[in-house]
Write a protein that holds these residues in place. Structure first.
Motif, mmCIF file in Angstrom:
data_model
loop_
_atom_site.group_PDB
_atom_site.id
_atom_site.type_symbol
_atom_site.label_atom_id
_atom_site.label_comp_id
_atom_site.label_asym_id
_atom_site.label_seq_id
_atom_site.Cartn_x
_atom_site.Cartn_y
_atom_site.Cartn_z
ATOM 1 N N VAL A 138 0.579 45.586 5.637
ATOM 2 C CA VAL A 138 1.919 45.683 5.048
ATOM 3 C C VAL A 138 2.462 44.298 4.730
ATOM 4 C CG1 VAL A 138 4.290 46.432 5.503
ATOM 5 C CG2 VAL A 138 2.373 47.863 6.212
ATOM 6 N N ARG A 139 2.023 43.290 5.478
ATOM 7 C CA ARG A 139 2.515 41.927 5.252
ATOM 8 C C ARG A 139 2.246 41.440 3.837
ATOM 9 N NH1 ARG A 139 2.287 36.687 7.950
ATOM 10 N NH2 ARG A 139 4.109 36.558 6.628
ATOM 11 N N THR A 141 2.516 42.912 1.101
ATOM 12 C CA THR A 141 3.416 43.459 0.088
ATOM 13 C C THR A 141 4.879 43.250 0.433
ATOM 14 O OG1 THR A 141 3.326 45.639 1.169
ATOM 15 C CG2 THR A 141 1.744 45.222 -0.598
ATOM 16 N N GLY A 142 5.165 42.676 1.589
ATOM 17 C CA GLY A 142 6.540 42.476 2.014
ATOM 18 C C GLY A 142 7.159 41.230 1.411
ATOM 19 N N ASP A 144 8.151 38.612 2.879
ATOM 20 C CA ASP A 144 7.697 37.391 3.551
ATOM 21 C C ASP A 144 6.180 37.258 3.478
ATOM 22 O OD1 ASP A 144 7.119 39.542 5.159
ATOM 23 O OD2 ASP A 144 7.486 38.456 7.046
ATOM 24 N N ARG A 145 5.578 37.846 2.439
ATOM 25 C CA ARG A 145 4.119 37.840 2.336
ATOM 26 C C ARG A 145 3.576 36.415 2.306
ATOM 27 N NH1 ARG A 145 6.045 39.835 -2.611
ATOM 28 N NH2 ARG A 145 5.775 38.405 -4.369
#
Length: 310
Positions: A138-139, A141-142, A144-145
């Protein structure tokens, strides 16, 4: 995290007006298991039980969202420390010697990789590890990627993990991921010969505060390096690997070529040729001379081939 998880279960159970025995009956476990969870004692809750608790208590996925952090506590301290740092990293640089890095794995590929683990005791444990791995993606696409730079050893492409269909899906995932501006994928071909990282995979994390750590991993071990002098040496190693790898646009072309072999199901087709070092230098120079190099690097129009001199 286990204590936090337990307190949430206790609060939700009390709000629902259930006793521990009643909650255990609804989730198909004995009441003492609920007691262990609420007191953060005994074995960690399984993903299956967590989902049941979430549904019965109407937690709206709160418990399921907490579960990966509880699950992580079963790992050794150094491994847990690396996972925590990876979630805070602003830049992730990886060299993968044997398999596609977890952040870019498809669910089918990850299942095939995790299934061969020596520590797996059941299908439920496999599902738990798979869920934890997929959750970490998920990181990418977030908001704060991190910036992700991956160098794949050619062996990663050639080893048919999970079979042809799984590999085709994994290659498509790599090609799709590389379209993002914050993801760069390169391939280190066999013809580069020996290098400093042949013993295993290497990851270098850069944190928001500027701190850097390195992590090396073999088949059954891992080591977190935090000493600045040692990390600097691993940075040099990684920079050499990146320089020796195919340029990004050629790397993606090689992935497509190998994927075509898997599409045809012919082993001979998977032996796609790699341009010589001289040819790679020539193509790299041509690429640098093209306008819009960033777009070209991300899979833009192919460079025209030079005709042989008559």
């Amino acid at each position: 995290m286990a204590a936090l998880f337990g307190s949430r279960v206790r609060r939700l159970r009390t709000a629902a007006g259930l006793t521990q025995a009643e909650l255990g009956q609804k989730t198909h476990v004995v009441s003492t298991r609920i007691t262990q969870i609420e007191r953060a004692s005994g074995a960690k809750p399984t993903l299956e039980l967590t989902r049941a608790l979430d549904a019965v208590l109407g937690a709206d996925s709160l418990l399921v969202d907490l579960w990966p952090y509880v699950y992580r506590e079963a790992f050794p301290d150094w491994s847990r420390r690396f996972m925590e740092l990876a979630e805070r990293a602003t830049v992730v640089r990886e060299y993968a010697a044997h398999v596609v890095p977890g952040l870019l794995q498809t669910e089918e590929y990850a299942r095939a990789v995790l299934r061969v683990g020596l520590t797996l005791s059941s299908d439920a444990q496999l599902d738990e590890r798979l869920a934890a791995r997929m959750g970490r993606q998920v990181r990418l696409t977030g908001p704060d990627r991190p910036e992700l730079w991956v160098v794949l050893d050619e062996a990663v492409l050639r080893r048919p993990i999970g079979g042809h269909a799984v590999m085709r899906g994994q290659f498509e995932r790599l090609l799709d991921a590389a379209e993002a501006r914050h993801v760069t994928v390169q391939v280190l071909p066999f013809d580069q010969g020996e290098h400093d990282a042949m013993g295993g995979s290497l990851t270098i994390l850069t944190l928001a505060e500027g701190e850097q750590v390195a992590y090396t991993e073999g088949a059954h071990y891992g080591q977190l390096i935090e000493d600045p002098a040692e990390v600097s040496r691993f940075e040099v190693t990684y920079d050499r690997l990146r320089a020796e790898a195919l340029p990004p646009i050629m790397s993606l072309d090689m992935i497509r070529s190998v994927m075509e072999g898997y599409n045809r199901g012919d082993r001979r087709d998977r032996g796609a040729s790699v341009p010589s070092r001289t040819g790679r230098r020539r193509l790299a120079q041509e690429q640098l001379q093209q306008p819009g190099g960033r777009q070209l690097r991300r899979g833009g129009p192919r460079l025209p081939r030079r005709r042989p001199r008559s």
